[in-house]
Design a protein around this motif. Structure first.
Motif, PDB file in Angstrom:
ATOM      1  N   LYS A  69       3.968   3.594  11.404  1.00  0.00           N
ATOM      2  CA  LYS A  69       4.322   2.183  11.563  1.00  0.00           C
ATOM      3  C   LYS A  69       3.479   1.317  10.644  1.00  0.00           C
ATOM      4  N   GLU A  70       3.943   0.111  10.430  1.00  0.00           N
ATOM      5  CA  GLU A  70       3.182  -0.879   9.680  1.00  0.00           C
ATOM      6  C   GLU A  70       2.167  -1.510  10.625  1.00  0.00           C
ATOM      7  N   VAL A 120      -0.024   5.734   8.600  1.00  0.00           N
ATOM      8  CA  VAL A 120       0.285   4.348   8.923  1.00  0.00           C
ATOM      9  C   VAL A 120       0.481   3.593   7.609  1.00  0.00           C
ATOM     10  N   LEU A 121       1.135   2.470   7.691  1.00  0.00           N
ATOM     11  CA  LEU A 121       1.288   1.574   6.557  1.00  0.00           C
ATOM     12  C   LEU A 121       0.467   0.337   6.857  1.00  0.00           C
ATOM     13  N   LEU A 162      -0.301  -0.407   2.053  1.00  0.00           N
ATOM     14  CA  LEU A 162      -1.013   0.784   1.614  1.00  0.00           C
ATOM     15  C   LEU A 162      -0.628   1.921   2.549  1.00  0.00           C
ATOM     16  N   GLN A 163      -0.356   3.075   1.986  1.00  0.00           N
ATOM     17  CA  GLN A 163      -0.083   4.251   2.807  1.00  0.00           C
ATOM     18  C   GLN A 163      -1.432   4.872   3.146  1.00  0.00           C
ATOM     19  N   CYS A 164      -1.693   5.058   4.425  1.00  0.00           N
ATOM     20  CA  CYS A 164      -2.990   5.533   4.886  1.00  0.00           C
ATOM     21  C   CYS A 164      -2.824   6.704   5.845  1.00  0.00           C
ATOM     22  N   VAL A 165      -3.842   7.544   5.883  1.00  0.00           N
ATOM     23  CA  VAL A 165      -3.841   8.682   6.795  1.00  0.00           C
ATOM     24  C   VAL A 165      -4.973   8.495   7.798  1.00  0.00           C
TER      25      VAL A 165
END
Length: 135
Positions: free
Chosen positions: A15-16, A129-130, A46-49
């Motif tokens: 999700k954002e 997550v975004l 930003l694409q995050c882990v």
């Protein structure tokens, strides 16, 4: 810890999110955060882990290694991820959490040594997550 990670994943996974939500996720104390760059699907994010650190440590520590016996494996698992219960059957030991969200199957050899193959681990250790970029 397992329940907390599952709740975080259910609430925020894929999700954002905002910086405030990221701070909430990090305040759990069981995860780390990595930025993988701008999302291809959403250029404003930003694409995050998010990584469940203890689970990553557990998986890395039990795979590709041989334990001298079940007690040695039990001790290691308990030190990294308390709360997993073990069930032993012919040639196997299965570890699960109370919610059955984690399953680890260990193979007991003829010499009573114990190994865990990566394919015999059913556990989530990351989610994406975004992160909304602030303008």
């Amino acid at each position: 810890m397992i329940t907390t990670f599952s709740q975080l994943k259910a609430r925020y996974g894929s999700k954002e999110i905002t910086m405030e939500e990221l701070r909430t996720i990090q305040s759990s104390g069981i995860v780390s955060f990595a930025n993988e760059g701008i999302s291809r699907a959403n250029k404003d994010c930003l694409q995050c882990v998010i990584t469940f650190d203890a689970m990553q440590t557990l998986i890395a520590g039990i795979t590709g290694r041989t334990f001298s016996d079940i007690a040695a494996l039990n001790g290691y698992i308990e030190s990294v991820m308390p709360g997993l219960s073990a069930e032993q059957e012919a040639g196997l030991v299965t570890y699960r959490d109370a919610g059955k969200q984690v399953e680890i199957i260990a193979t007991v050899g003829e010499d009573l040594s114990v190994t865990v193959d990566r394919d015999d681990i059913g556990a989530e250790s990351t989610f994406q997550v975004l992160l909304r970029v602030q303008h």
